[in-house]
Structures are given as structure tokens and as C-alpha cells.
Design a protein around this motif. Structure first.
Motif, short mmCIF file in Angstrom:
data_model
loop_
_atom_site.label_atom_id
_atom_site.label_comp_id
_atom_site.label_asym_id
_atom_site.label_seq_id
_atom_site.Cartn_x
_atom_site.Cartn_y
_atom_site.Cartn_z
N VAL A 62 0.86 -1.19 0.00
CA VAL A 62 0.00 0.00 0.00
C VAL A 62 0.89 1.24 0.00
N ILE A 63 0.62 2.16 -0.93
CA ILE A 63 1.37 3.41 -1.06
C ILE A 63 0.38 4.57 -1.02
N ALA A 64 0.71 5.60 -0.26
CA ALA A 64 -0.14 6.79 -0.17
C ALA A 64 0.35 7.83 -1.17
N SER A 65 -0.58 8.33 -1.98
CA SER A 65 -0.29 9.43 -2.91
C SER A 65 -0.79 10.71 -2.25
N HIS A 66 0.11 11.37 -1.53
CA HIS A 66 -0.26 12.53 -0.72
C HIS A 66 0.07 13.82 -1.47
N VAL A 67 -0.21 14.93 -0.83
CA VAL A 67 0.09 16.24 -1.41
C VAL A 67 1.58 16.52 -1.23
N GLY A 68 2.30 16.63 -2.33
CA GLY A 68 3.71 16.97 -2.27
C GLY A 68 4.66 15.80 -2.17
N HIS A 69 4.20 14.64 -1.74
CA HIS A 69 5.09 13.48 -1.64
C HIS A 69 4.27 12.20 -1.56
N SER A 70 4.94 11.08 -1.67
CA SER A 70 4.32 9.76 -1.57
C SER A 70 5.03 8.97 -0.48
N LYS A 71 4.34 7.98 0.09
CA LYS A 71 4.91 7.23 1.21
C LYS A 71 4.37 5.82 1.22
N PHE A 72 5.24 4.88 1.57
CA PHE A 72 4.82 3.50 1.78
C PHE A 72 4.03 3.41 3.10
N SER A 130 -1.99 19.20 -5.80
CA SER A 130 -2.45 17.96 -6.41
C SER A 130 -1.70 16.78 -5.81
N SER A 131 -2.31 15.62 -5.90
CA SER A 131 -1.70 14.42 -5.36
C SER A 131 -0.52 13.98 -6.23
N MET A 132 0.48 13.41 -5.57
CA MET A 132 1.67 12.95 -6.28
C MET A 132 1.47 11.52 -6.76
N VAL A 133 0.51 11.35 -7.69
CA VAL A 133 0.23 10.01 -8.20
C VAL A 133 1.41 9.49 -9.01
N THR A 134 2.14 10.40 -9.66
CA THR A 134 3.31 9.97 -10.44
C THR A 134 4.40 9.42 -9.52
N GLY A 135 4.63 10.09 -8.39
CA GLY A 135 5.63 9.58 -7.44
C GLY A 135 5.25 8.23 -6.89
#
Length: 315
Positions: A62-72, A130-135
Motif C-alpha cells: 500500500v502506497i499513499a499518494s499525498h500532497v507533495g510526496h508519496s509514502k509507503f 495535487s496528489s503525487m500520483v506519479t511519485g
């Protein structure tokens, strides 16, 4: 399209990308059919447990697509995993399968930490939030590459599921298309579940190009039903199921010059860059184009001094 490379004994790796944009989830909670992030998370956790229960060797990330960054969110490094185990060891639920509880606790704890470390004062709602879906997409591809490299027998079959609530971000078009083509080359299907908001053209293209499933949720309160029926079947089972498909796909692109979505644009014939307005020099590869007027075929050229073909003859 039938995936002949899969078998019934394969281990299925589901990489789940959750859009955790707080601004969009706040709008979703106030919609006509409201759905908050807490309610959505409860249904998503049930879906994750169903995926793990479907086969003993199934895996999930599971990976979070957050504002400005992404996190496991799951799995985590060993140090953080031990800390979560120690914090939740005293409240173990005897009515829940231990593995399900461990995954659930780790995801919830990671989400709580993610929002606790998000400073609301540093975020201002606007185009830059916007969400960092690309990251998150890039992290998913890197994780899949590492896991499949360790699988010498090739029994792990990965797929990516994106739970999206944010609109398209034209500034992420180029890296997102790079991720899409990388997933296509690696034969990784990308499924998309659009939970809230308008249709997203870029994720429609991701699902269409990689052979995944795209579903727009009409009733957000029935999110779990959509997840179970459309996204729970594994890659092998999909060979024998009639899953939802896209009747129409929005193939619009974002221009490289102003980062806006265009219906009609100008494409460089050398580097395939897209521009919203004509320019004699490509700003990406610096190619100069020499345009010349196109002449009609030799047999249709008008004679010098005579009437032009198609025009009335002089009196």
C-alpha cells in the motif's frame, strides 16, 4: 485479452495506491452522496483482507499518494514494524485473523503518522496541491521490479490498483506517461477506481494501454462492492471473467509548453513533444523546421497565363 503467461498457482502481488489528498476528501465528505476518508478506509481494508484471504501466497503493498510526496504505508522497514507491533500488542483482537490485524494496524498507524506530520498551514488549496500520483506510481514500479528480481521462478504476478479522487494534473503528464509505458513494457496491468470527481483522462489512458480495468464509482457508499466485483479477481481468473471495460477513452494530452490539456496540438516529428501553439523551433530538442508551400501534382498544375482549373473561363 487473455493473459497466457499466468497460471492458477501464481502468487499475486497487489500494489494499492491510495489518493490521500485532504482537500479532495473534504469535498467528498460534503458531496450529495458523502464519503469520508475514514469510511473509505474501512472498506478498503476489508478489500485488502479479502485479497489476502483469496490465496495463501497473495501479497499486498500500500502506497499513499499525498500532497507533495508519496509514502509507503505497508510494508514498512523493520524498525517501524517492530514499533507498531509493540504499540498494538496489548490490544490484540481475538476474533480477527492475526495477519489481517497486523496489516490493518500497520496501514492505519502509517496513515495517522502521515497526517500528523502534515502541516495544514503549509498547504494552501490550489493548483500546487495535487496528489503525487506519479511519485507513487514510480515507487510501485520500483518495488515490483525489486520483488520480481528476487523471484527466480517467475511465480509472482504483480498488478497496480490506483484509488483516485483528485483531478488530472497537467504538470505530471510527461512522467506519468513514462510510468504508463514502463508498466506496459513490464506487462503490469494498471487498474483504476475513480472514487470521486470527474473522469481522469490520464488514468483512463493508463488503464487502456496496460490492459487494466477502469471503473468510475457512481455510488461512493458502495465502494466495497465495486472493489470486490471489479478489482478482486486475480490476473489468471480474469481470463474467464467479463470485467468492466471502457466504451470511450479520453486520449487528450498536456502540452509541453504551458502544461495544459489540449484537444488539438502541434507535435514535433523528431522528439514527439506536444505544443498548444505553432512554433518554427521545437523548445524540447531545438529542431528547426523549414516549411514550404505544398504544390499540387504536376498534372493538376495550372498553365502559366491560362485559367485556373475550376475557375470560370474568361468571356
Amino acid at each position: 485479452m487473455k493473459d497466457a503467461s499466468t497460471s492458477e498457482d501464481d502468487s499475486n502481488l497487489l500494489v494499492l495506491i491510495i489518493d490521500t489528498n485532504p482537500f479532495v476528501w473534504a469535498e467528498s465528505a460534503k458531496a450529495t452522496v458523502p464519503l469520508s476518508l475514514d469510511d473509505a478506509l474501512r472498506q478498503i481494508l476489508i478489500f485488502i483482507n479479502a485479497h489476502l484471504a483469496l490465496k495463501y501466497n497473495n501479497k499486498v503493498t500500500v502506497i499513499a499518494s499525498h500532497v507533495g510526496h508519496s509514502k509507503f504505508l505497508y510494508p514498512l522497514p523493520n524498525e517501524e514494524t517492530v514499533q507498531i507491533k509493540s504499540n498494538n500488542g496489548s490490544r490484540r483482537n481475538a476474533n480477527m485473523y492475526p495477519n489481517f490485524q497486523f496489516v490493518t494496524d500497520q496501514i492505519v498507524s502509517s496513515l495517522q503518522e502521515l497526517f500528523a506530520n502534515t502541516d495544514p498551514s503549509s498547504l494552501q488549496e490550489g493548483p500546487g496541491t495535487s496528489s503525487m500520483v506519479t511519485g507513487a506510481f514510480s515507487m510501485a514500479l520500483c518495488y515490483i521490479h525489486r520483488i520480481t528480481k528476487q523471484d527466480e521462478l517467475g511465480h509472482i504476478k504483480p498488478r497496480i490498483l490506483i484509488l483516485s479522487v483528485s483531478p488530472d494534473s497537467a504538470s505530471q503528464y510527461i512522467p506519468l506517461m513514462n510510468c504508463i509505458f514502463s508498466a506496459q513494457k513490464a506487462s503490469i496491468p494498471v487498474d483504476v477506481c475513480k472514487i470521486y470527481g470527474e473522469e481522469t483522462a490520464f488514468l483512463q489512458q493508463a488503464s487502456n494501454i496496460t490492459g487494466g480495468v477502469y471503473v468510475k464509482v457512481d455510488n461512493s457508499q458502495a465502494l466495497l462492492q465495486y472493489l470486490m466485483f471489479a478489482f478482486l479477481p486475480e490476473r489468471y481468473a480474469r481470463n474467464y471473467l467479463n470485467l468492466p471495460n471502457q466504451d470511450q477513452v479520453d486520449f487528450r494530452a498536456a502540452c509541453f509548453c504551458h502544461k495544459k490539456i489540449v484537444d488539438i496540438g502541434y507535435v514535433c516529428s523528431v522528439c514527439l513533444s506536444i505544443f498548444c501553439s505553432w512554433s518554427p523551433v521545437c523548445s524540447t530538442c531545438k529542431t528547426k523546421f523549414a516549411f514550404r508551400p505544398m504544390l499540387p501534382p504536376a498534372g493538376n498544375r495550372p498553365k502559366i497565363g491560362g485559367p485556373i482549373r475550376g475557375s470560370p473561363a474568361p468571356n
